[in-house]
Design an enzyme around this catalytic site. Structure first.
Site, PDB file in Angstrom:
ATOM      1  N   HIS A 246      15.420  23.161 -41.718  1.00  0.00           N
ATOM      2  CA  HIS A 246      15.440  22.795 -43.244  1.00  0.00           C
ATOM      3  C   HIS A 246      15.539  24.346 -43.739  1.00  0.00           C
ATOM      4  O   HIS A 246      15.220  25.126 -43.340  1.00  0.00           O
ATOM      5  CB  HIS A 246      14.294  22.110 -43.716  1.00  0.00           C
ATOM      6  CG  HIS A 246      12.992  22.633 -43.465  1.00  0.00           C
ATOM      7  ND1 HIS A 246      11.938  22.234 -43.702  1.00  0.00           N
ATOM      8  CD2 HIS A 246      12.653  23.859 -42.598  1.00  0.00           C
ATOM      9  CE1 HIS A 246      10.962  23.034 -43.150  1.00  0.00           C
ATOM     10  NE2 HIS A 246      11.370  23.942 -42.701  1.00  0.00           N
ATOM     11  N   ASN A 247      16.519  24.241 -44.784  1.00  0.00           N
ATOM     12  CA  ASN A 247      16.913  25.347 -45.555  1.00  0.00           C
ATOM     13  C   ASN A 247      17.568  26.490 -44.862  1.00  0.00           C
ATOM     14  O   ASN A 247      17.868  27.526 -45.244  1.00  0.00           O
ATOM     15  CB  ASN A 247      15.662  26.159 -46.270  1.00  0.00           C
ATOM     16  CG  ASN A 247      15.177  24.936 -47.289  1.00  0.00           C
ATOM     17  OD1 ASN A 247      14.153  24.237 -47.080  1.00  0.00           O
ATOM     18  ND2 ASN A 247      15.479  25.160 -48.462  1.00  0.00           N
TER      19      ASN A 247
END
Length: 353
Positions: A246-247
């Site tokens: 994620h991210n």
């Protein structure tokens, strides 16, 4: 599929020069250097296969413009091109199976939300595909059998979503994106906090954004951001069995090879290449034009362009030196044992005197 083409026309097709061989020689098929037979065309895409070129039974080979052909058999026709691998793609299209025809329309077994936005005359949706509420699909896109497009997804023009690929809620894909079977875009990021001895899930409310001309291999997973977006830049190509946390942000035109794992919140620049089974720790920054060789372990940010290898990843020559050291340990131990014996003998003789 074409049944035959002469060598002169083949040279014109690939934008090359027929350097050796009769212009009217006939080609009827394609194959690899090792497996080609009479009538086949092949190519030399890597110099490591030069010995195979010397023994191939092919009729013609596409070779680099600067190749020394003095040791190549005289009966093998040669067409010189700038990039044999790329040029051979034209030959494959000539002799290979026909590409799948785009057939617009929605299959009767597909499940499509009433408010999904697309032109059924310009989109192809296959059997048992699922298109949920609020989805937008651009013209020319194909959704193959069993694919699932979640609520609020935006899909650009001329995309190809292969069978059983999944795009989760609110993710945004650009134009000409290809997702291969089994890939999952927008699954939850791996976020937990240990509270009173139990792992408590942290909500992941961001999205995945995939820009134009990205291709993603089978069974690759790209996690949605905790906040904001996980972002895959234009032209990036991702192999099968890759995990992107994620991210993460991947720049433009990166190459990520199979079984690589990139931990959350890591940022890659443009033209970054990662070989197979590279592992990248989280919250790192990797600059433009960095190359990691297979099985490298990236534990800190790297900003200087160049090639890196080893665990932890080091500049190429230093990394190779470190990787070679463990193989020397047995010999070093033998030398140490011999030295210990000599020292013990000297000490024994000294005591006797």
């Amino acid at each position: 599929m074409n049944s035959s083409i002469n060598l002169q026309k083949l040279a014109g097709l690939v934008g090359g020069e027929l350097a050796v061989g009769p212009a009217d020689g006939v080609i009827t098929g394609i194959n690899s250097i090792m497996d080609a037979g009479p009538g086949d065309a092949t190519f030399l895409g890597n110099v490591r296969y030069l010995p195979a070129l010397k023994t191939t039974r092919a009729t013609v080979a596409l070779v680099p413009e600067d190749l020394d052909v003095s040791e190549v058999p005289t009966e093998l026709a040669l067409i010189r091109v700038k990039n044999p691998t790329l040029a051979f793609s034209s030959v494959i299209r000539l002799f290979g199976p026909p590409s799948r025809e785009f057939v617009p329309g929605v299959h009767e077994t597909a499940t499509v939300a009433i408010d999904a936005i697309f032109d059924p005359q310009k989109v192809s949706i296959g059997p048992h595909a699922v298109i949920e509420e609020g989805v937008t699909i651009g013209d020319g896109s194909t959704i193959h059998a069993g694919a699932s497009i979640g609520r609020g997804v935006s899909l650009g023009m001329d995309c190809v979503i292969h069978s059983n690929a999944v795009i989760k809620e609110r993710c945004v894909l650009g134009n000409r994106v290809i997702l291969h079977s089994g890939s999952v875009i927008g699954s939850d990021g791996f976020g937990y906090e240990l509270v009173q001895g139990r792992h408590q899930k942290i909500d992941q409310v961001g999205i995945v954004q995939i820009d134009d001309d990205v291709e993603i291999g089978s069974c690759t997973t790209i996690d949605r951001a905790r906040f904001g977006r996980t972002w895959i830049g234009e032209g990036t190509k991702i192999d099968n069995l890759v995990q992107i946390g994620h991210n993460c942000i991947l720049g433009k035109h990166c190459i990520i090879v199979s079984q690589t794992g990139i931990s959350g919140s890591t940022r890659l620049g443009n033209y970054v290449t990662m070989g197979g089974q590279v592992g990248v720790a989280g919250h790192l920054e990797i600059g433009d034009q960095v190359l990691f060789l297979a099985k490298s372990g990236v534990t800190k940010s790297i900003h200087q362009p160049g090639a890196y290898t080893g665990f932890p990843a080091r500049p190429l020559m230093e990394g190779r030196k470190m990787l070679s050291l463990p193989a020397k340990i047995p010999d070093l131990l033998d030398r140490v044992r011999e030295l210990e014996k000599k020292i013990a003998a000297l000490e024994h003789n000294g005591h006797e005197e």
